[in-house]
Design a protein around this motif. Sequence first.
Motif, short mmCIF file in Angstrom:
data_model
loop_
_atom_site.label_atom_id
_atom_site.label_comp_id
_atom_site.label_asym_id
_atom_site.label_seq_id
_atom_site.Cartn_x
_atom_site.Cartn_y
_atom_site.Cartn_z
N ALA A 77 -115.00 -41.11 56.89
CA ALA A 77 -114.42 -40.70 55.60
C ALA A 77 -115.53 -40.23 54.65
N ALA A 88 -111.70 -37.97 51.79
CA ALA A 88 -110.98 -38.78 52.77
C ALA A 88 -111.24 -40.25 52.49
N ILE A 248 -108.72 -36.79 61.02
CA ILE A 248 -108.60 -37.13 59.59
C ILE A 248 -107.30 -36.49 59.11
#
Length: 387
Positions: A77, A88, A248
């Motif tokens: 992330a 993210a 993601i």
Amino acid sequence: MRLSQRMARLGTETAFEVLVRARALEAKGKSVVHLEIGEPDFDTPAHICDAAVAALASGATHYGPSAGLPELRAAVAEDSTRRRGVRATPEMVVVTPGGKPIMFFAILALVDEGDEVLYPNPGFPIYESMIRYIGGTPVPVRLLEEKGFELDVDQLCGRVSNKTRLIILNYPHNPTGGTIPESGLRAIAAAAAKFGVPVLSDEIYARLLYAGQHTSIAAMPGMEPLAMILDGFSKTYAMTGWRLGYGIMPAPMAQAIAKLQTNATSCSATFSQLAAVEALRGDQSSVDRMVAEFQRRRDVIVNGLRAIPGFECVRPKGAFYVFPNITGTGFSARALADRLLDEAGVACLSGTAFGEFGEGHLRFSYATSMENIDEALKRIKAMVTDA
Ligand SMILES: Cc1ncc(COP(=O)(O)O)c(C=O)c1O
């Protein structure tokens, strides 16, 4: 045993079959230069291997959570936010054994029988294989050779409709090394948002780009609820054998993919995941060195292929493949690929291994030594000139 009917719809990745044929020839004493398989010839950087050894020594040899270890989900992330400019959180990340399962799981999770899926053709063969396997309707979108193998964005946008359930993109692209400019990504994002269609953005070669910066479609306006990024460690960090990749995507979708993972594989190897944290957070200079070397090899192979009668070759912008047009040789792609392997000892793939629009082309991987590239060029030239 009788196979299920759906097995008849499953395709394959020809690179592995050609590798087997090439190895059989080698077992009989024939010399073969391998330009078929798409994996870096570099070793995994030592600091990443050291992290795996330390992880093993500390007992990271058990099952982990299906969605991935929290440390790795956080590192992915962070990396996405910093490098891609795509914000993210760890809940949006799912870790899988290689990036490939993200394709399979995303298509399984989204596509019902008869749903249309747009995908690049020529393109990574597993997209079409999985779409057909699940009973979806594959809708191929061409690449424009005259524009350096950019995806035909106008064609794609014209084909998005209420029937479209998923758009698959891949940039930099396998097998051509082409990319999609930001204006194209913006147009695709607008079309996807208009019809509410999710986009699976295969960015496994994002770091292997020879000019400019990689931009993700996930960074475009309106894409937050629709984008699913596929990436991984295989290509960027020369970790193909570690089997580690990730997706993601919006958190609820990540949960659905993690549920598929619970059903399929339970989780990815835990010590591989801890090594991957080091890959993302540690020294990145090995990536820069590898990319610089690939660029050197790209220029040698492109110039060499252009000097062979009947070959034309676009200079790729990313990844480690070239996709020369060989129509000038008078051979079909399949016939030339077979003769190059059997007669000249050069293993490569027919463009048709990547879909019907790959006819008239061959794919060579230049993720091999400069000596191998030089030798292959000599052999190809001799075979084509004598034929
Ligand atoms: C376009 C593309 N996507 C995804 C993958 C999957 O890579 P891996 O499963 O090793 O992460 C590959 C591998 O060749 C690829 O070429």
